[in-house]
Scaffold this motif. Structure first.
Motif, PDB file in Angstrom:
ATOM      1  N   ARG A 159      89.016  85.726  33.179  1.00  0.00           N
ATOM      2  CA  ARG A 159      88.673  85.373  34.558  1.00  0.00           C
ATOM      3  C   ARG A 159      88.749  86.606  35.454  1.00  0.00           C
ATOM      4  O   ARG A 159      89.341  87.626  35.094  1.00  0.00           O
ATOM      5  CB  ARG A 159      89.611  84.287  35.084  1.00  0.00           C
ATOM      6  CG  ARG A 159      89.485  82.932  34.398  1.00  0.00           C
ATOM      7  CD  ARG A 159      90.401  81.936  35.078  1.00  0.00           C
ATOM      8  NE  ARG A 159      90.199  80.572  34.608  1.00  0.00           N
ATOM      9  CZ  ARG A 159      90.902  79.992  33.652  1.00  0.00           C
ATOM     10  NH1 ARG A 159      91.868  80.691  33.042  1.00  0.00           N
ATOM     11  NH2 ARG A 159      90.661  78.747  33.300  1.00  0.00           N
ATOM     12  N   ASP A 160      88.169  86.502  36.645  1.00  0.00           N
ATOM     13  CA  ASP A 160      88.258  87.597  37.614  1.00  0.00           C
ATOM     14  C   ASP A 160      89.703  87.886  37.993  1.00  0.00           C
ATOM     15  O   ASP A 160      90.042  89.013  38.375  1.00  0.00           O
ATOM     16  CB  ASP A 160      87.446  87.253  38.869  1.00  0.00           C
ATOM     17  CG  ASP A 160      85.948  87.253  38.605  1.00  0.00           C
ATOM     18  OD1 ASP A 160      85.517  87.942  37.656  1.00  0.00           O
ATOM     19  OD2 ASP A 160      85.214  86.559  39.337  1.00  0.00           O
TER      20      ASP A 160
ATOM     21  N   TYR B  58      90.700  83.146  29.438  1.00  0.00           N
ATOM     22  CA  TYR B  58      90.144  81.801  29.543  1.00  0.00           C
ATOM     23  C   TYR B  58      90.028  81.198  28.157  1.00  0.00           C
ATOM     24  O   TYR B  58      89.683  81.895  27.192  1.00  0.00           O
ATOM     25  CB  TYR B  58      88.772  81.847  30.220  1.00  0.00           C
ATOM     26  CG  TYR B  58      88.056  80.523  30.278  1.00  0.00           C
ATOM     27  CD1 TYR B  58      88.446  79.546  31.196  1.00  0.00           C
ATOM     28  CD2 TYR B  58      86.996  80.247  29.427  1.00  0.00           C
ATOM     29  CE1 TYR B  58      87.791  78.322  31.251  1.00  0.00           C
ATOM     30  CE2 TYR B  58      86.333  79.028  29.473  1.00  0.00           C
ATOM     31  CZ  TYR B  58      86.738  78.075  30.386  1.00  0.00           C
ATOM     32  OH  TYR B  58      86.089  76.863  30.444  1.00  0.00           O
TER      33      TYR B  58
ATOM     34  N   ARG C 191      85.805  76.829  36.367  1.00  0.00           N
ATOM     35  CA  ARG C 191      86.182  77.256  35.030  1.00  0.00           C
ATOM     36  C   ARG C 191      86.166  78.785  34.957  1.00  0.00           C
ATOM     37  O   ARG C 191      87.147  79.422  35.295  1.00  0.00           O
ATOM     38  CB  ARG C 191      85.262  76.615  33.982  1.00  0.00           C
ATOM     39  CG  ARG C 191      85.449  75.098  33.899  1.00  0.00           C
ATOM     40  CD  ARG C 191      84.699  74.486  32.742  1.00  0.00           C
ATOM     41  NE  ARG C 191      84.905  73.045  32.697  1.00  0.00           N
ATOM     42  CZ  ARG C 191      85.948  72.441  32.146  1.00  0.00           C
ATOM     43  NH1 ARG C 191      86.877  73.165  31.566  1.00  0.00           N
ATOM     44  NH2 ARG C 191      86.056  71.129  32.143  1.00  0.00           N
ATOM     45  N   ASN C 192      85.087  79.383  34.511  1.00  0.00           N
ATOM     46  CA  ASN C 192      85.052  80.840  34.427  1.00  0.00           C
ATOM     47  C   ASN C 192      83.618  81.341  34.488  1.00  0.00           C
ATOM     48  O   ASN C 192      82.903  81.286  33.476  1.00  0.00           O
ATOM     49  CB  ASN C 192      85.713  81.328  33.134  1.00  0.00           C
ATOM     50  CG  ASN C 192      85.757  82.843  33.043  1.00  0.00           C
ATOM     51  OD1 ASN C 192      85.595  83.540  34.044  1.00  0.00           O
ATOM     52  ND2 ASN C 192      85.984  83.357  31.849  1.00  0.00           N
TER      53      ASN C 192
ATOM     54  N   ASN D  61      82.555  84.108  34.167  1.00  0.00           N
ATOM     55  CA  ASN D  61      82.358  85.190  33.204  1.00  0.00           C
ATOM     56  C   ASN D  61      82.134  84.677  31.781  1.00  0.00           C
ATOM     57  O   ASN D  61      82.001  85.473  30.859  1.00  0.00           O
ATOM     58  CB  ASN D  61      83.580  86.114  33.206  1.00  0.00           C
ATOM     59  CG  ASN D  61      83.811  86.759  34.556  1.00  0.00           C
ATOM     60  OD1 ASN D  61      82.869  87.115  35.255  1.00  0.00           O
ATOM     61  ND2 ASN D  61      85.072  86.893  34.950  1.00  0.00           N
ATOM     62  N   SER D  62      82.077  83.366  31.609  1.00  0.00           N
ATOM     63  CA  SER D  62      81.925  82.774  30.291  1.00  0.00           C
ATOM     64  C   SER D  62      80.464  82.395  30.031  1.00  0.00           C
ATOM     65  O   SER D  62      79.552  83.039  30.554  1.00  0.00           O
ATOM     66  CB  SER D  62      82.850  81.550  30.155  1.00  0.00           C
ATOM     67  OG  SER D  62      82.828  81.064  28.829  1.00  0.00           O
TER      68      SER D  62
END
Length: 436
Positions: A168-169, A174, A259-260, A262-263
């Motif tokens: 995550r940022d 995650y 959630r994320n 970046n996923s």
């Protein structure tokens, strides 16, 4: 990463270096303090080599485990004498001179046949954790390497493994977006009904003398899940040539703000593995619109995910029996042990896993931390190398990285030589990547 409860006994291992095995750069009074060993290297050939006329392009790599340095040498060709029997035989390769120490030795060659209609094939051999020191007598110490023909298939292969998780940022890892990508690397439609994914029971980073030894014929696994159906009987899940299956942890859109971002969006995955947990505090997510894999064996009382630092090996293939037989028949149960030793304490450690015949396995990928693989936890005929997404243990740069199989743009095929160190590269994970 799915949480699991497993008891590990970690031994503080001290590498005992021979007094003669010093750093290559150390000198004493202007003279090198290194001691060298001269070794006679032999190749041991089984009866399966009886129609081989010669070995050519023989490449030997000796990796010094202590210093990390490699020594390479090449032999252009050696004739294989025809002994006229079905017995195994040994041929002398060369005499080598290396600094004394602990080595991993890899050998690769091409087998040339007396029958000119047969195509040259790759043969390999390796030894892990081999101590090379100069002998005290007049005869040279002899090191023999058992040669084998790799089991290379052109069917389903593991195209990508994403186990490291995303971040995550906020900097927090995650959980839930790990996946396997399985590709039909053939020129015909294949059916995925019954295709399994298994995780090895043994890990690369700790070498124990497990008994009984079965790796030459079977692979112990601690987790095994499969596509519903039975291979050869059911035809519900066709996979076109070059197409892939995404088999993931949670088949949801992980990119949402809560959630994320970046996923990945895995809501269109082909299958998800769903684990029924015995702990109500640790539960799985089930997307009813994506078919669940059938879990046949797990060591975990909760939920599972592939090791996020890359300690295990992964296999795919098809069961040769039905689910009931595999999970209950003694032929596929594996009780194993090793002696735990720490100081004056010696204790027999006993474990249980299931075992998969190597003949059922269509592809395998060994994972380990770069330059830290300790031994072969599966047969070298399945994978003679290893891939990595962690350069060091607890590598903070591993998040979001995967191992992906390389692509031959001329042949329009994924490269599969049964050597993951050659076949895979470390990349930014992308379940929908287009090979080109």
């Amino acid at each position: 990463m799915k949480t699991s409860i497993k008891l590990f006994f970690t031994v503080a291992l001290t590498l005992l270096l021979f007094g003669s095995c010093v750093n290559d750069d150390v000198s004493n009074g202007g003279k090198s303090a290194i001691k060298y060993a001269r070794i006679a290297l032999n190749a041991n050939l089984s009866s399966s080599f009886n129609d081989v006329d010669s070995l050519s392009n023989i490449t030997v790599k000796l990796h010094n485990v202590s210093t990390g340095r490699d020594t390479l040498f090449v032999v252009s060709e050696i004739k294989v004498p025809n002994n006229g029997t079905e017995a195994a035989q040994t041929i002398a390769l060369d005499t080598i001179r290396v600094a004394e120490g602990l080595y991993n030795i890899d050998l690769e060659a091409k087998a040339c046949y007396s029958n000119k209609l047969k195509t040259r094939s790759i043969v390999r051999g390796n030894l892990m954790n081999q101590t090379l020191v100069q002998g005290g007598g007049t005869e040279l110490p002899v090191v023999g390497i058992d040669m084998f023909f790799p089991n290379m298939s052109n069917g389903f292969v593991i195209a990508e493994i994403f186990a490291a998780r995303t971040i995550r940022d906020s900097g927090d890892p995650y959980t839930g977006d790990q996946y396997f990508r399985i590709t039909n690397n053939s020129d015909e439609v294949l059916y995925a009904d019954g295709l399994f994914i298994g995780e090895s029971a043994f890990q690369q980073m700790i070498h124990q003398d497990y008994k009984p030894y079965i790796l030459d014929k079977e692979t112990p696994v601690q987790y095994l899940t499969k596509v519903p159906g039975m291979h050869g009987k059911d035809h519900k899940y066709p996979v076109q040539p070059g197409a892939s299956l995404i088999i993931c942890d949670n088949a949801i859109n992980h990119k949402t703000p809560e959630r994320n971002p970046n996923s990945f969006d895995l809501s269109k995955a082909n299958f998800e593995w769903y684990d029924e947990s015995t702990n109500p505090k640790v539960t799985d997510i089930d997307n009813p619109e994506v078919p669940n894999m059938e879990r046949l064996y797990t060591y975990s009382r909760t939920i599972w995910g592939p090791h996020d630092r890359g300690f295990y090996s992964y296999i795919i293939g098809f069961l040769g029996v039905d689910n009931q037989t595999f999970t209950t028949d003694e032929s596929y149960q594996y009780d194993y042990s090793y002696k735990f030793t720490y100081g004056t304490t010696v204790k027999d450690m006993k474990y249980h896993a299931v075992k998969v015949p190597n003949t059922w396995i269509t592809d395998a990928v060994v994972l380990a931390i770069k330059d830290q693989k300790k031994w072969n936890v599966i047969s070298s005929t399945l994978d003679n190398g290893y891939a990595w997404f962690s350069k060091v243990d607890h590598d903070k740069q591993r998040y979001g990285k995967a191992v992906r199989r390389k692509y031959d743009s001329k042949a329009h095929k994924l490269i599969d030589t049964n050597d993951s160190q050659r076949d895979f590269e470390t990349v930014k994970a992308d379940p929908w990547y287009v090979f080109k």
